[in-house]
Design an enzyme around this catalytic site. Structure first.
Site, PDB file in Angstrom:
ATOM      1  N   ASP A 143      61.820   8.484 -26.819  1.00 62.29           N
ATOM      2  CA  ASP A 143      62.829   9.342 -27.317  1.00 62.29           C
ATOM      3  C   ASP A 143      62.908  10.678 -26.548  1.00 62.29           C
ATOM      4  O   ASP A 143      61.941  11.216 -26.475  1.00 62.29           O
ATOM      5  CB  ASP A 143      62.820   9.424 -28.741  1.00 62.29           C
ATOM      6  CG  ASP A 143      64.076   9.989 -29.287  1.00 62.29           C
ATOM      7  OD1 ASP A 143      64.784   9.223 -30.150  1.00 62.29           O
ATOM      8  OD2 ASP A 143      64.776  10.980 -29.189  1.00 62.29           O
ATOM      9  N   ILE A 144      64.056  10.961 -26.044  1.00 62.65           N
ATOM     10  CA  ILE A 144      64.210  12.164 -25.398  1.00 62.65           C
ATOM     11  C   ILE A 144      64.211  13.576 -26.402  1.00 62.65           C
ATOM     12  O   ILE A 144      63.702  14.389 -25.525  1.00 62.65           O
ATOM     13  CB  ILE A 144      65.687  12.268 -24.772  1.00 62.65           C
ATOM     14  CG1 ILE A 144      65.680  13.089 -23.672  1.00 62.65           C
ATOM     15  CG2 ILE A 144      66.681  12.668 -25.660  1.00 62.65           C
ATOM     16  CD1 ILE A 144      66.946  13.113 -22.531  1.00 62.65           C
ATOM     17  N   ASN A 192      68.624   3.818 -38.133  1.00 59.37           N
ATOM     18  CA  ASN A 192      69.951   4.563 -38.856  1.00 59.37           C
ATOM     19  C   ASN A 192      71.031   3.625 -38.621  1.00 59.37           C
ATOM     20  O   ASN A 192      71.127   3.195 -37.340  1.00 59.37           O
ATOM     21  CB  ASN A 192      69.819   5.970 -38.072  1.00 59.37           C
ATOM     22  CG  ASN A 192      68.803   7.078 -38.397  1.00 59.37           C
ATOM     23  OD1 ASN A 192      68.368   6.739 -39.612  1.00 59.37           O
ATOM     24  ND2 ASN A 192      68.280   7.517 -37.227  1.00 59.37           N
ATOM     25  N   GLN A 201      73.117   8.053 -37.591  1.00 55.50           N
ATOM     26  CA  GLN A 201      73.302   7.529 -36.435  1.00 55.50           C
ATOM     27  C   GLN A 201      74.048   8.059 -35.440  1.00 55.50           C
ATOM     28  O   GLN A 201      75.114   8.312 -35.766  1.00 55.50           O
ATOM     29  CB  GLN A 201      73.744   5.887 -36.775  1.00 55.50           C
ATOM     30  CG  GLN A 201      73.668   5.216 -35.467  1.00 55.50           C
ATOM     31  CD  GLN A 201      74.175   3.542 -35.447  1.00 55.50           C
ATOM     32  OE1 GLN A 201      74.468   3.273 -36.651  1.00 55.50           O
ATOM     33  NE2 GLN A 201      73.962   2.779 -34.458  1.00 55.50           N
ATOM     34  N   HIS A 207      68.988   0.484 -32.472  1.00 56.00           N
ATOM     35  CA  HIS A 207      67.706   0.725 -31.882  1.00 56.00           C
ATOM     36  C   HIS A 207      66.692   0.912 -33.116  1.00 56.00           C
ATOM     37  O   HIS A 207      67.301   1.147 -34.272  1.00 56.00           O
ATOM     38  CB  HIS A 207      67.656   1.881 -30.940  1.00 56.00           C
ATOM     39  CG  HIS A 207      68.437   3.006 -31.582  1.00 56.00           C
ATOM     40  ND1 HIS A 207      69.849   3.202 -31.743  1.00 56.00           N
ATOM     41  CD2 HIS A 207      67.810   4.065 -32.283  1.00 56.00           C
ATOM     42  CE1 HIS A 207      70.312   4.251 -32.174  1.00 56.00           C
ATOM     43  NE2 HIS A 207      69.120   4.861 -32.746  1.00 56.00           N
ATOM     44  N   HIS A 266      63.511   3.193 -34.175  1.00 55.54           N
ATOM     45  CA  HIS A 266      62.741   4.258 -33.912  1.00 55.54           C
ATOM     46  C   HIS A 266      61.325   3.826 -34.534  1.00 55.54           C
ATOM     47  O   HIS A 266      61.001   3.254 -35.764  1.00 55.54           O
ATOM     48  CB  HIS A 266      63.140   5.473 -34.878  1.00 55.54           C
ATOM     49  CG  HIS A 266      64.494   6.190 -34.560  1.00 55.54           C
ATOM     50  ND1 HIS A 266      64.575   7.129 -33.693  1.00 55.54           N
ATOM     51  CD2 HIS A 266      65.644   5.722 -34.971  1.00 55.54           C
ATOM     52  CE1 HIS A 266      65.980   7.526 -33.565  1.00 55.54           C
ATOM     53  NE2 HIS A 266      66.671   6.603 -34.183  1.00 55.54           N
TER      54      HIS A 266
HETATM   55  P1  5GP Z   1      69.872   7.691 -33.889  1.00 54.88           P
HETATM   56  O1  5GP Z   1      70.416   8.991 -34.463  1.00 54.88           O
HETATM   57  O2  5GP Z   1      71.299   7.135 -33.210  1.00 54.88           O
HETATM   58  O3  5GP Z   1      69.456   6.678 -34.823  1.00 54.88           O
HETATM   59  O4  5GP Z   1      68.930   7.656 -32.773  1.00 54.88           O
HETATM   60  C1  5GP Z   1      69.426   8.039 -31.360  1.00 54.88           C
HETATM   61  C2  5GP Z   1      68.137   8.765 -30.640  1.00 54.88           C
HETATM   62  O5  5GP Z   1      68.494   8.679 -29.334  1.00 54.88           O
HETATM   63  C3  5GP Z   1      67.978  10.119 -30.881  1.00 54.88           C
HETATM   64  O6  5GP Z   1      66.561  10.176 -31.483  1.00 54.88           O
HETATM   65  C4  5GP Z   1      68.015  10.794 -29.380  1.00 54.88           C
HETATM   66  O7  5GP Z   1      67.126  11.655 -29.396  1.00 54.88           O
HETATM   67  C5  5GP Z   1      67.908   9.491 -28.676  1.00 54.88           C
HETATM   68  N1  5GP Z   1      68.553   9.957 -27.515  1.00 54.88           N
HETATM   69  C6  5GP Z   1      69.725  10.265 -27.173  1.00 54.88           C
HETATM   70  N2  5GP Z   1      70.186  10.059 -25.965  1.00 54.88           N
HETATM   71  C7  5GP Z   1      69.012   9.673 -25.180  1.00 54.88           C
HETATM   72  C8  5GP Z   1      68.623   9.755 -23.924  1.00 54.88           C
HETATM   73  O8  5GP Z   1      69.587   9.760 -22.978  1.00 54.88           O
HETATM   74  N3  5GP Z   1      67.532   9.242 -23.543  1.00 54.88           N
HETATM   75  C9  5GP Z   1      66.441   8.796 -24.452  1.00 54.88           C
HETATM   76  N4  5GP Z   1      65.296   8.329 -24.241  1.00 54.88           N
HETATM   77  N5  5GP Z   1      66.681   9.250 -25.974  1.00 54.88           N
HETATM   78  C10 5GP Z   1      67.909   9.612 -25.940  1.00 54.88           C
END
Ligand code: 5GP
Ligand code: ZN
Length: 107
Positions: free
Chosen positions: A30-31, A83, A90, A96, A98
């Site tokens: 995760d970034i 999420n 989300q 995805h 985590h």
């Molecule tokens: P969500 O909030 O949708 O469950 O999680 C999305 C996750 O993707 C977040 O934790 C965010 O930091 C990660 N993320 C978003 N854009 C990128 C990206 O370009 N590269 C990587 N490695 N992670 C990303």
């Protein structure tokens, strides 16, 4: 999907390093990590969220990918989070999982 950031990552458009890859998933860091180790297990097939998932076997395969990658990395204790929907946090609408381990900073 062409405007999906995770599809772009899967297609190699950002040169993201994959921690692991198999025929149906990629795993990358995760970034914006919320734990000492924070990985994302992402299906290669674009599915917006768990609500749109209709492949009954895919989630099992993704969870087996979680098992494989954590075992390979020697991680015995971890938290998995999916999420689903904006109100639940989300942000990326490509399914995805985590995988968080070590010191975890989520609420
Ligand atoms: P969500 O909030 O949708 O469950 O999680 C999305 C996750 O993707 C977040 O934790 C965010 O930091 C990660 N993320 C978003 N854009 C990128 C990206 O370009 N590269 C990587 N490695 N992670 C990303
Ligand atoms: Zn996508």
């Amino acid at each position: 999907m062409s405007d999906c950031i995770f599809c772009k990552i899967i297609n190699g458009e950002f040169n993201t390093e994959f921690v692991y890859e198999n025929e149906y998933a990629v795993v990358f860091k995760d970034i914006n990590p919320k734990a000492d180790t924070h990985l994302l297990v992402v299906p290669k097939k674009h599915v917006e969220s768990l609500n749109e998932l209709d492949d009954e076997t895919l989630l099992g395969k993704l969870m087996m990918t979680v098992k494989k990658v954590t075992k390979d990395l020697g991680i015995k204790s971890y938290k998995t989070v999916i999420n689903t929907g904006k109100e639940a946090g989300q942000e990326v609408f490509h399914l995805h999982i985590h995988v968080l381990s070590g010191k975890i900073n989520i609420n």
